[in-house]
Design an enzyme around this catalytic site. Structure first.
Site, short mmCIF file in Angstrom:
data_model
loop_
_atom_site.label_atom_id
_atom_site.label_comp_id
_atom_site.label_asym_id
_atom_site.label_seq_id
_atom_site.Cartn_x
_atom_site.Cartn_y
_atom_site.Cartn_z
N HIS A 132 0.06 8.83 3.07
CA HIS A 132 0.12 8.00 3.91
C HIS A 132 1.07 7.99 5.05
CE1 HIS A 132 -1.05 3.68 5.09
NE2 HIS A 132 0.14 3.67 5.65
N CYS A 133 0.55 7.78 6.28
CA CYS A 133 1.26 8.34 7.51
C CYS A 133 1.55 6.80 8.14
CB CYS A 133 0.83 9.15 8.37
SG CYS A 133 2.02 9.45 9.75
#
Length: 226
Positions: A132-133
């Site tokens: 998850h960025c």
């Protein structure tokens, strides 16, 4: 319905980290074109026009791929997904490491395909989840990994290109200032740009190298680190 789910973003695209990235892209573009290129080559000279056109194309590619990485759903597990079950008595639970049992997400209440993982931020399972960025306010997964990688590649090229133009412009500006016995009125722009571009270039090069390594070994960040 499946096509609509794929195209629909998982949540609101705007966030503080995304706003920071957008502002950084805008600042680097305008400082590169209207300060570095203009001061060094002259914006209306042939070399200036050529460099401005090339950098503008790079900036546009960065902006478009960045938006695509944000807005593309990383990949939803179909609600109708059912694994191929050879042994009906096989226990059902999630396997985080090696194992042969069926994978079941307790939070989403459905089976998980191989390489799918539950994201605590997005609150759902993501197909071939890499990570998850926060900088795209989205997961990087099966459907948007390619465009995410291309964005990082374009960003590395643009940052290095801008650094080269910065150094050339700074050298040219210093010579002109010595001849005029004055100080550059763009000193603040050079300092801020240098402080932004140097660490950003290093970080993006490391990120690009990491993902090239993962691609060559057919792994995701989660699989490599877990």
């Amino acid at each position: 319905m499946a096509a609509a789910d794929k195209a629909k973003p998982s949540k609101t695209m705007l966030s503080l980290p995304v706003s920071v990235v957008v502002l950084a892209i805008a600042y680097i573009y305008f400082s590169t074109v209207f300060v570095f290129i203009d001061r060094w080559l002259g914006l209306f000279s042939s070399p200036g026009i050529m460099n401005a056109a090339v950098f503008s194309a790079l900036a546009a590619a960065c902006a478009l791929t960045y938006r695509a990485a944000i807005s593309t759903d990383p990949g939803r597990v179909p609600a109708t997904y059912m694994p191929d079950v050879e042994d009906a008595e096989s226990p059902i639970h999630e396997i985080k490491r090696k194992g042969g049992d069926l994978r079941y997400c307790q939070k989403c209440s459905h089976y998980k395909p191989p390489r799918a993982h539950h994201c605590r931020v997005c609150k759902r399972c993501v197909l071939r989840m890499d990570h998850h960025c926060i900088w795209i306010n989205n997961c990087v997964g099966h459907a948007n990994y390619k465009v995410f990688f291309i964005f990082v590649l374009y960003a590395v090229i643009a940052c290095i290109y801008s650094l080269v133009l910065l150094v050339g412009s700074l050298a040219s500006d210093s010579i002109q200032d010595e001849e005029k016995n004055g100080r550059s009125s763009f000193r603040t722009v050079y300092v801020v740009s240098g402080l932004l571009l140097v660490p950003l270039s290093i970080a993006l090069c490391v990120l690009l190298g990491w993902h090239i390594y993962l691609i060559l070994h057919n792994k995701t960040t989660i699989e490599q680190l877990c």
